[in-house]
Design an enzyme around this catalytic site. Structure first.
Site, mmCIF file in Angstrom:
data_model
loop_
_atom_site.group_PDB
_atom_site.id
_atom_site.type_symbol
_atom_site.label_atom_id
_atom_site.label_comp_id
_atom_site.label_asym_id
_atom_site.label_seq_id
_atom_site.Cartn_x
_atom_site.Cartn_y
_atom_site.Cartn_z
ATOM 1 N N GLY A 137 0.880 -1.139 -0.237
ATOM 2 C CA GLY A 137 0.016 0.152 -0.227
ATOM 3 C C GLY A 137 0.729 0.718 -0.252
ATOM 4 O O GLY A 137 1.417 2.090 -1.082
ATOM 5 N N ILE A 163 -9.289 -1.087 -4.555
ATOM 6 C CA ILE A 163 -9.745 -0.685 -6.006
ATOM 7 C C ILE A 163 -10.971 0.299 -6.488
ATOM 8 O O ILE A 163 -12.294 -0.611 -6.394
ATOM 9 C CB ILE A 163 -9.432 -1.079 -7.387
ATOM 10 C CG1 ILE A 163 -7.526 -1.830 -7.047
ATOM 11 C CG2 ILE A 163 -9.501 -0.319 -8.264
ATOM 12 C CD1 ILE A 163 -6.610 -0.542 -6.388
ATOM 13 N N ASP A 244 0.886 13.725 -7.606
ATOM 14 C CA ASP A 244 0.822 14.891 -7.361
ATOM 15 C C ASP A 244 -0.577 16.031 -8.153
ATOM 16 O O ASP A 244 -0.657 16.976 -7.482
ATOM 17 C CB ASP A 244 1.613 15.536 -8.070
ATOM 18 C CG ASP A 244 3.103 15.325 -7.329
ATOM 19 O OD1 ASP A 244 3.207 15.236 -6.623
ATOM 20 O OD2 ASP A 244 4.378 15.633 -7.778
ATOM 21 N N ARG A 247 -3.857 14.588 -5.231
ATOM 22 C CA ARG A 247 -3.594 14.375 -3.576
ATOM 23 C C ARG A 247 -4.163 16.041 -3.594
ATOM 24 O O ARG A 247 -5.033 16.150 -2.628
ATOM 25 C CB ARG A 247 -2.511 14.843 -3.559
ATOM 26 C CG ARG A 247 -1.504 13.419 -3.011
ATOM 27 C CD ARG A 247 -0.189 13.208 -2.643
ATOM 28 N NE ARG A 247 -0.101 12.068 -2.414
ATOM 29 C CZ ARG A 247 1.327 11.087 -2.770
ATOM 30 N NH1 ARG A 247 2.238 11.937 -2.713
ATOM 31 N NH2 ARG A 247 1.497 9.448 -2.453
ATOM 32 N N ARG A 272 -30.296 26.191 19.067
ATOM 33 C CA ARG A 272 -30.365 25.140 20.286
ATOM 34 C C ARG A 272 -30.370 25.317 21.559
ATOM 35 O O ARG A 272 -29.167 26.701 22.266
ATOM 36 C CB ARG A 272 -29.629 23.775 20.122
ATOM 37 C CG ARG A 272 -29.365 22.614 21.184
ATOM 38 C CD ARG A 272 -30.402 21.854 21.311
ATOM 39 N NE ARG A 272 -30.151 20.748 22.430
ATOM 40 C CZ ARG A 272 -31.190 20.218 22.916
ATOM 41 N NH1 ARG A 272 -32.364 20.194 21.862
ATOM 42 N NH2 ARG A 272 -30.992 18.970 23.274
ATOM 43 N N ILE A 342 -20.870 19.243 18.989
ATOM 44 C CA ILE A 342 -21.847 20.414 19.075
ATOM 45 C C ILE A 342 -23.226 20.109 19.320
ATOM 46 O O ILE A 342 -24.334 19.984 20.107
ATOM 47 C CB ILE A 342 -21.556 21.673 18.148
ATOM 48 C CG1 ILE A 342 -20.499 22.363 18.574
ATOM 49 C CG2 ILE A 342 -22.925 22.277 18.442
ATOM 50 C CD1 ILE A 342 -19.887 23.056 17.775
ATOM 51 N N GLU A 368 -4.238 7.859 -1.133
ATOM 52 C CA GLU A 368 -3.578 8.335 -1.884
ATOM 53 C C GLU A 368 -2.441 9.136 -0.879
ATOM 54 O O GLU A 368 -2.186 10.133 -1.178
ATOM 55 C CB GLU A 368 -4.000 9.641 -2.626
ATOM 56 C CG GLU A 368 -5.046 9.291 -3.527
ATOM 57 C CD GLU A 368 -5.480 10.292 -4.518
ATOM 58 O OE1 GLU A 368 -4.956 11.400 -4.899
ATOM 59 O OE2 GLU A 368 -7.350 10.221 -4.668
ATOM 60 N N GLU A 372 1.086 9.603 7.155
ATOM 61 C CA GLU A 372 2.187 9.677 7.738
ATOM 62 C C GLU A 372 3.456 9.905 6.134
ATOM 63 O O GLU A 372 4.084 9.874 6.472
ATOM 64 C CB GLU A 372 2.687 8.320 8.369
ATOM 65 C CG GLU A 372 1.588 8.333 9.690
ATOM 66 C CD GLU A 372 0.093 7.618 9.703
ATOM 67 O OE1 GLU A 372 -0.232 8.049 8.852
ATOM 68 O OE2 GLU A 372 -0.461 8.774 10.400
#
Ligand SMILES: Cc1cc2nc3c(=O)[nH]c(=O)nc-3n(C[C@H](O)[C@H](O)[C@H](O)COP(=O)(O)OP(=O)(O)OC[C@H]3O[C@@H](n4cnc5c(N)ncnc54)[C@H](O)[C@@H]3O)c2cc1C
Length: 388
Positions: A137, A163, A244, A247, A272, A342, A368, A372
């Site tokens: 991956g 996929i 590129d 993303r 509320r 909320i 994509e 990390e």
């Protein structure tokens, strides 16, 4: 209600501002209802609807039925942000037409572009991008699916995992090892028609925000030599160049989800009642709303900066796209979580808009390039500059 003042930023010109306004109006009339359980049928219908509306034209270059000479990241990002704010599945469908055909737009032969791109732009053909494997991956270069040259064709064996559009796509851009070298330099890209013998897309994967997702299995699948996309052995670089472009737009989709969450939370807080006042009168809730506003604004700045750098300045923007994706997806998760808070109990009730946003946002921090992996890209650029 969503804040539209960002359209006045210098990243946009009159054409892109008009695009955002026109799409907003279109969404208000065409994306007003939810979706049924048959997600495949819903996606097919959305592809046709977005195609008929002319929005998929932004997924391909002008010479093949598109709008801009080259893929325009700011337009793609504005469209994804707007669609995501209205309907996550519409954003998914749009994104996959772009990502699935992006490698053809960037590296395809004239014949391949003519064969596929006009049909992607009109919504007649559904596209998919097949890179990930069950054992590879984040570490794309370790892929194992093989395409072995056999006379004037290739024979493909292996599997691809997770996929998107798997099972409903008309074609797949497939990345497979052709053996020129180990690792990243031994991968090539191919265009595979969905009906190809030896391709099995029947194993479907169910995810928390439903969309078509499948494992693809290849058993002695034969591909003609002209299925090769671009130069042999350049598939890894082609996949990265495609990512590129897209993303940045994943960051834009996250931004759209976050804006929707902020809008929903603001409306709720204004109405509320709690302890003799509205939630919006409460300083603690105001603090949450303020943090959400800052997260949305910083994400927008980073997303559209990344697009502007590529579209207008003509720069490769891997660093800025990674920063935009990392920040926008991580902060959208936090914004949406605050919106759920909320809303209280209503926020985790199935059918409440913030409940579905809570599920929709999660995968964007993984696909994509996981957060990390974006950090690795950013640090690599930073350290290279520091050492230079
Ligand atoms: C909803 C969805 C749709 C997808 N659609 C597509 C598609 O259309 N086409 C396609 O090809 N793929 C697709 N994917 C696959 C996606 O790109 C991968 O899931 C992603 O790249 C992560 O790979 P992995 O799942 O194998 O996780 P792994 O690579 O096993 O990583 C797991 C986690 O480990 C951490 N990690 C991994 N490597 C490192 C590292 N080097 N340093 C630090 N941390 C690390 C990260 O936190 C990461 O999330 C999709 C995935 C999802 C969830």
């Amino acid at each position: 209600m969503a804040d539209r003042t960002f359209l006045d930023w210098p990243f946009f010109d009159a054409t892109r501002r008009a695009l955002a306004t026109e799409l907003e109006t279109w969404c208000e009339t065409h994306l007003t209802h939810g979706h049924g359980d048959d997600i495949d049928a819903e996606c097919r219908a959305l592809v046709r609807k977005l195609g008929d509306g002319g929005w998929l034209r932004y997924c391909v270059p002008a010479a093949y039925g598109g709008v801009h000479e080259q893929l325009d990241v700011r337009s793609l990002a504005l469209i994804r942000e707007t669609l995501a704010r209205h309907d996550g599945l519409a954003d998914f469908v749009f994104a996959m037409q772009g990502l699935g055909s992006g490698t053809i737009s960037l590296f395809g032969s004239e014949a391949q572009k003519q064969a596929w791109l006009p049909a992607v732009a009109s919504g007649e053909k559904i596209a998919a991008f097949a890179l990930t494997e069950p054992t590879s991956g984040s570490d794309v270069a370790s892929m194992e699916t093989r395409a072995e040259a056999d006379g004037n064709r290739y024979v493909v064996n292996g599997a691809k995992a997770y996929i998107s559009n798997g099972g409903i796509a008309d074609f797949y851009v497939l990345f497979a090892r052709t053996g020129e070298a180990p690792g990243a330099r031994g991968v090539s890209a191919f265009v595979v028609e969905a009906g190809a013998g030896g391709l099995d897309a029947s194993e479907r994967i169910q995810v928390i925000a439903p969309h078509p997702l499948a494992t693809l299995k290849f058993t002695d699948m034969r591909l003609p030599a002209d299925a090769l996309l671009g130069e042999r052995g350049r598939g890894f670089a082609q996949a990265m160049a495609t990512l590129d472009v897209f993303r940045t737009t994943v960051g834009a989709a996250a931004l759209g989800f976050a804006r929707r969450a902020l809008d929903e939370a603001t409306t709720r807080a204004l109405t509320r009642q709690s302890m003799g006042a509205t939630l919006a009168d409460n300083a603690v809730v105001q603090s949450m709303l303020a943090e959400m506003v800052v997260d949305v604004e910083t994400s927008a700045l980073l997303v559209y900066r990344a697009g502007w750098l590529r579209d207008v300045m003509g720069q490769r923007n891997s660093r800025e796209a990674a920063i935009a994706k990392l920040h926008a997806t991580d902060r959208a998760q936090v914004v949406i979580d605050k919106a759920v808070q909320i809303f209280g109990g209503l926020g985790v009730t199935v059918g409440c808009p913030v409940e579905s946003l809570y599920r929709e946002i999660r995968a964007l921090r993984i696909y994509e390039g996981a957060s990390e992996v974006q950090k690795i890209v950013i640090a690599r650029h930073h350290l290279a500059e520091a050492k230079a």
